[in-house]
Write a protein that holds these residues in place. Sequence first.
Motif, mmCIF file in Angstrom:
data_model
loop_
_atom_site.group_PDB
_atom_site.id
_atom_site.type_symbol
_atom_site.label_atom_id
_atom_site.label_comp_id
_atom_site.label_asym_id
_atom_site.label_seq_id
_atom_site.Cartn_x
_atom_site.Cartn_y
_atom_site.Cartn_z
ATOM 1 N N PHE A 210 0.668 -1.045 -0.014
ATOM 2 C CA PHE A 210 -0.143 0.060 0.108
ATOM 3 C C PHE A 210 0.935 0.975 -0.003
ATOM 4 O O PHE A 210 1.767 1.362 0.944
ATOM 5 C CB PHE A 210 -0.912 -0.038 1.139
ATOM 6 C CG PHE A 210 -1.886 1.049 1.246
ATOM 7 C CD1 PHE A 210 -3.183 0.417 1.043
ATOM 8 C CD2 PHE A 210 -1.819 2.363 1.366
ATOM 9 C CE1 PHE A 210 -4.356 1.449 0.826
ATOM 10 C CE2 PHE A 210 -2.819 2.988 1.067
ATOM 11 C CZ PHE A 210 -4.071 2.881 1.083
ATOM 12 N N LEU A 211 0.689 1.871 -0.817
ATOM 13 C CA LEU A 211 1.612 3.222 -1.337
ATOM 14 C C LEU A 211 0.697 4.397 -0.868
ATOM 15 O O LEU A 211 -0.233 5.025 -1.286
ATOM 16 C CB LEU A 211 2.014 3.413 -2.378
ATOM 17 C CG LEU A 211 2.778 2.289 -3.096
ATOM 18 C CD1 LEU A 211 2.962 2.467 -4.650
ATOM 19 C CD2 LEU A 211 4.096 2.250 -2.424
ATOM 20 N N THR A 212 1.236 5.270 0.269
ATOM 21 C CA THR A 212 0.581 6.198 0.487
ATOM 22 C C THR A 212 1.061 7.730 0.121
ATOM 23 O O THR A 212 2.328 7.912 0.431
ATOM 24 C CB THR A 212 0.391 6.394 2.292
ATOM 25 O OG1 THR A 212 -0.071 5.285 2.747
ATOM 26 C CG2 THR A 212 -0.179 7.613 2.881
ATOM 27 N N PHE A 213 0.372 8.397 -0.641
ATOM 28 C CA PHE A 213 1.081 9.720 -1.156
ATOM 29 C C PHE A 213 0.492 10.842 -0.631
ATOM 30 O O PHE A 213 -0.725 10.942 -0.017
ATOM 31 C CB PHE A 213 0.827 9.551 -2.772
ATOM 32 C CG PHE A 213 1.261 8.481 -3.649
ATOM 33 C CD1 PHE A 213 2.420 8.648 -4.045
ATOM 34 C CD2 PHE A 213 0.625 7.376 -3.667
ATOM 35 C CE1 PHE A 213 3.092 7.928 -4.849
ATOM 36 C CE2 PHE A 213 1.416 6.445 -4.212
ATOM 37 C CZ PHE A 213 2.432 6.448 -5.003
ATOM 38 N N GLN A 214 1.368 11.693 -0.224
ATOM 39 C CA GLN A 214 1.140 13.033 0.618
ATOM 40 C C GLN A 214 1.099 14.260 -0.300
ATOM 41 O O GLN A 214 1.079 15.373 0.229
ATOM 42 C CB GLN A 214 1.984 13.121 1.624
ATOM 43 C CG GLN A 214 1.922 11.774 2.492
ATOM 44 C CD GLN A 214 2.678 12.053 3.854
ATOM 45 O OE1 GLN A 214 2.367 12.688 4.716
ATOM 46 N NE2 GLN A 214 3.773 11.591 4.017
#
Length: 132
Positions: free
Chosen positions: A8-12
């Motif tokens: 799971f890639l969390t982009f900010q």
Amino acid sequence: MKQQIITFLTFQENNAEQAMNFYVALFDNSKIIDIQRWGKDGPVKEGAIMKATFDLNGRTFMCSDSPPVHAWTFTPAVSNYVECEDEAEIDRLFLKLSDNGTVTMPPDNYGFSQKFGWVIDQFGVSWQLNLQ
């Protein structure tokens, strides 16, 4: 239901969709499976990714545009490791992933494989590319 472990890639920086589209276009046999978006009353801009699922050559990933901005981001300590089919593939992937990214190890023979390269892409995600 069978347990699955999914990256799971969390982009900010509200660039989850841009990154997902980049990866799906880069890897063969890849596709977007599902996208759920934030509405107009959401905690981020309308249309940003709440949760998306995509497939990169048979491996499932998920991503989102994080509503809170965290004190952390991606780290090279956790990376995607790609076994390449041939030299043309490793060269192509390295070129595309390093564009506007950071090269941590240029493609070379480091003694443990025929050719290896490590890059942090323009979104901050780390990739190790290997050719046995």
